[in-house]
Design a protein around this motif. Sequence first.
Motif, PDB file in Angstrom:
ATOM      1  N   ASP A  33       6.577  -8.504 -15.718  1.00  0.00           N
ATOM      2  CA  ASP A  33       6.734  -7.943 -14.372  1.00  0.00           C
ATOM      3  C   ASP A  33       6.985  -9.116 -13.427  1.00  0.00           C
ATOM      4  N   LYS A  67       4.084 -11.664 -14.140  1.00  0.00           N
ATOM      5  CA  LYS A  67       3.008 -11.357 -15.078  1.00  0.00           C
ATOM      6  C   LYS A  67       3.594 -11.047 -16.450  1.00  0.00           C
ATOM      7  N   GLU A 112      10.306  -0.566 -11.366  1.00  0.00           N
ATOM      8  CA  GLU A 112       8.966  -1.069 -11.040  1.00  0.00           C
ATOM      9  C   GLU A 112       7.885   0.017 -10.916  1.00  0.00           C
ATOM     10  N   ASN A 148      -1.228  -0.260  -4.865  1.00  0.00           N
ATOM     11  CA  ASN A 148      -0.862  -1.534  -5.496  1.00  0.00           C
ATOM     12  C   ASN A 148      -0.705  -2.616  -4.415  1.00  0.00           C
TER      13      ASN A 148
HETATM   14 MG    MG Z   1       4.087  -6.286  -8.175  1.00  0.00          MG
END
Ligand code: MG
Length: 270
Positions: free
Chosen positions: A6, A13, A74, A100
């Motif tokens: 990601d 990540k 995403e 998030n």
């Molecule tokens: Mg993000």
Amino acid sequence: KAIGIDAGGTLTKVAYLDEHNELILSTFPSNDLQAVKDWIINNPDIEDIGVTGGRTEQLLDVIKTMKSIHYIVEFEATLKGVRFLLNKGGYYFERSMITNIGTGTSIHYMEGNTHIRVGGTGIGGGTLIGLSALTTGITDYNEIREMAVKGNREGVDLLVKDIYQGMDTPIDGHLTASNFGKVGITEAIKQPAADILATVQGLVGEVITTLSIQYAEEKNAQHIVYIGSTISNNEHLVNVIANYTRTKKHTPVFINDHGFSGAVGALLNI
Ligand code: MG
Ligand code: ATP
């Protein structure tokens, strides 16, 4: 072997499963995607790479010729990962909000197997670092996080009870009436850095929580699952968010490895 990546606005990540089916997680700064490439080169058994996040294009510029690439949008990746991590943690909610807190903040409503992004705010982890840096000169996330724990917001934030002096307050007197509001109406303009950092975190946490709660009420969801690296090991911010969510009669949920939801979702998508 398969890995999920990601590539976010600040952090990239990476997630994969080892031979014991344990999740292995690592992080790279998104302004050094070359380091991600080097890491992949050093792991020649990687065959498939699931990718997601706003920096996917830049990541692919560096790694696209290397392996078999599987792209996922995403928000899809994030919710896929959140479902997996909730399940792993033994949680199940018929209806919940997923907030998030990345560089910016996205808020999603999840119901059964469906989900929808309901809104967001530019107040996020980037704001936390940006405002902290501008007000104290401290730019390192870990330093900000550690100092904020020692800080005290009392001299900076204006509480409801500070306004209603000697009177009954119309709402809980300990709620923030004005973030940073005490500075403009008192003489002490200089404040210790730790206090400023604690107050910046308070501002960021309260804005995000307020918005999440409004959506939770609109959607009739009791639980709000907060994820994103901004709250990783960030005790002060987690406390602000948890306490304020509870004050507003909702249930905050924090899951393990939440910062890697997108990477896990990209991995599961392969
Ligand atoms: Mg993000
Ligand atoms: P977005 O999803 O908005 O594109 P992102 O995926 O990069 O961004 P996250 O990785 O979830 O966002 O969170 C980034 C935030 O996490 C930073 O803004 C910062 O507040 C915090 N953070 C945590 N660890 C670090 C770190 N090692 N270096 C920099 N920021 C960090």
